[in-house]
Design a protein around this motif. Structure first.
Motif, mmCIF file in Angstrom:
data_model
loop_
_atom_site.group_PDB
_atom_site.id
_atom_site.type_symbol
_atom_site.label_atom_id
_atom_site.label_comp_id
_atom_site.label_asym_id
_atom_site.label_seq_id
_atom_site.Cartn_x
_atom_site.Cartn_y
_atom_site.Cartn_z
ATOM 1 N N SER A 29 0.773 -0.953 -0.278
ATOM 2 C CA SER A 29 0.191 0.117 -0.582
ATOM 3 C C SER A 29 1.092 1.348 -0.083
ATOM 4 C CB SER A 29 -0.724 0.340 1.463
ATOM 5 O OG SER A 29 -0.247 0.077 2.449
ATOM 6 N N ASP A 30 2.437 1.177 0.423
ATOM 7 C CA ASP A 30 3.368 2.566 0.191
ATOM 8 C C ASP A 30 4.355 2.434 -1.218
ATOM 9 O OD1 ASP A 30 4.543 1.493 4.029
ATOM 10 O OD2 ASP A 30 2.898 2.708 2.961
ATOM 11 N N TYR A 31 3.246 1.758 -2.381
ATOM 12 C CA TYR A 31 3.753 1.576 -3.502
ATOM 13 C C TYR A 31 2.939 1.899 -4.631
ATOM 14 C CZ TYR A 31 8.210 -0.847 -1.466
ATOM 15 O OH TYR A 31 9.022 -1.247 -0.670
ATOM 16 N N SER A 32 3.326 3.035 -5.144
ATOM 17 C CA SER A 32 2.524 3.439 -6.267
ATOM 18 C C SER A 32 3.219 1.923 -7.317
ATOM 19 C CB SER A 32 2.714 4.934 -7.405
ATOM 20 O OG SER A 32 3.335 5.800 -6.754
ATOM 21 N N VAL A 33 1.594 2.226 -9.105
ATOM 22 C CA VAL A 33 1.950 0.654 -9.089
ATOM 23 C C VAL A 33 1.828 1.605 -10.870
ATOM 24 C CG1 VAL A 33 1.080 -1.472 -10.247
ATOM 25 C CG2 VAL A 33 1.510 -0.289 -7.246
ATOM 26 N N ALA A 34 2.167 0.988 -11.764
ATOM 27 C CA ALA A 34 2.212 1.418 -12.883
ATOM 28 C C ALA A 34 2.003 -0.244 -13.944
ATOM 29 C CB ALA A 34 3.285 2.188 -13.603
ATOM 30 N N ILE A 50 -0.637 4.255 -10.606
ATOM 31 C CA ILE A 50 -1.753 4.199 -9.586
ATOM 32 C C ILE A 50 -0.992 5.263 -8.433
ATOM 33 C CG2 ILE A 50 -1.942 2.293 -8.953
ATOM 34 C CD1 ILE A 50 -4.380 3.315 -7.973
ATOM 35 N N THR A 51 -1.121 6.030 -7.771
ATOM 36 C CA THR A 51 -0.119 6.496 -6.688
ATOM 37 C C THR A 51 -0.790 5.702 -5.675
ATOM 38 O OG1 THR A 51 -1.541 7.822 -5.555
ATOM 39 C CG2 THR A 51 -0.326 8.706 -6.882
ATOM 40 N N GLY A 56 -3.580 9.173 -6.491
ATOM 41 C CA GLY A 56 -4.063 10.195 -7.918
ATOM 42 C C GLY A 56 -3.811 9.139 -9.068
ATOM 43 N N THR A 57 -3.634 8.940 -10.450
ATOM 44 C CA THR A 57 -4.319 8.301 -11.720
ATOM 45 C C THR A 57 -3.621 8.722 -12.351
ATOM 46 O OG1 THR A 57 -5.962 8.295 -11.796
ATOM 47 C CG2 THR A 57 -5.832 6.985 -10.933
ATOM 48 N N ASP A 58 -3.145 7.887 -13.691
ATOM 49 C CA ASP A 58 -1.957 8.844 -14.621
ATOM 50 C C ASP A 58 -2.610 7.928 -15.944
ATOM 51 O OD1 ASP A 58 0.476 9.947 -15.786
ATOM 52 O OD2 ASP A 58 -0.788 10.905 -16.607
ATOM 53 N N THR A 77 -3.064 -5.887 -4.097
ATOM 54 C CA THR A 77 -3.801 -6.412 -5.776
ATOM 55 C C THR A 77 -3.844 -4.945 -6.504
ATOM 56 O OG1 THR A 77 -3.871 -8.277 -5.884
ATOM 57 C CG2 THR A 77 -4.834 -7.401 -7.569
ATOM 58 N N VAL A 78 -2.868 -4.687 -7.641
ATOM 59 C CA VAL A 78 -4.067 -3.765 -8.080
ATOM 60 C C VAL A 78 -4.366 -4.153 -10.004
ATOM 61 C CG1 VAL A 78 -2.702 -1.909 -9.075
ATOM 62 C CG2 VAL A 78 -2.274 -2.190 -7.515
#
Length: 123
Positions: A29-34, A50-51, A56-58, A77-78
Motif C-alpha cells: 500500500s506504500d507503493y505506487s504501481v504502473a 496509480i499512486t 492519483g492516477t495517470d 492487488t492492483v
C-alpha cells in the motif's frame, strides 16, 4: 517486493480483460504501481499508473476512457480493467511498483517488476 501479473489472454476487438498485479508484501500500500506494455518490435510504453493510497492516477492518451486502474490494498492487488480493446493494444503487459510520486507515475524509476502477461486482441 515480488509482483505477479495475470489476466492476459486472447480477446476479440471491442472486448474486455482485467489484468491483476498481486504483490507479496503487506507494505504494498506504500507503493505506487504502473502498468507498461511492449508490443513486438516496439519499445516499452507506459499505460496507466496509480499512486499509493490511490490518491492519483495517470493514463496514456491511447487508453484514456477505455482502461481503468484501481487497487485493493487489502488484497495487495492492483487491477487494470481494459474495455473496448483494439488490435493495437496487443502486447505483453508488465506491472511495476516503487515509491513514485504522482507527477512521476509515467516517467519514474521502478525497481520492482512483474513477469508480464500477454494480451492479444484479434480484429
Amino acid at each position: 517486493v515480488q509482483l505477479q501479473a495475470s489476466g492476459g489472454g486472447l480477446v476479440q476487438a471491442g472486448g474486455s480483460l482485467r489484468l491483476s498485479c498481486a504483490a507479496s508484501e503487506r507494505t504494498f500500500s506504500d507503493y505506487s504501481v504502473a502498468w507498461f506494455r511492449q508490443a513486438p518490435g516496439k519499445e516499452r510504453e507506459f499505460v496507466a499508473g496509480i499512486t499509493f493510497r490511490a490518491y492519483g492516477t495517470d493514463y496514456a492518451d491511447s487508453v484514456k476512457g477505455r482502461f481503468t486502474i484501481s487497487r485493493d490494498d487489502a488484497k495487495n492487488t492492483v487491477y487494470l480493467q481494459m474495455n473496448s480493446l483494439k488490435p493495437e493494444d496487443t502486447a505483453i503487459y508488465y506491472c511495476a511498483a516503487d515509491r513514485v510520486p504522482s507527477a512521476l507515475l509515467r516517467d519514474g524509476i521502478y525497481d520492482y517488476w512483474g513477469q508480464g502477461t500477454e494480451v492479444t486482441v484479434s480484429s
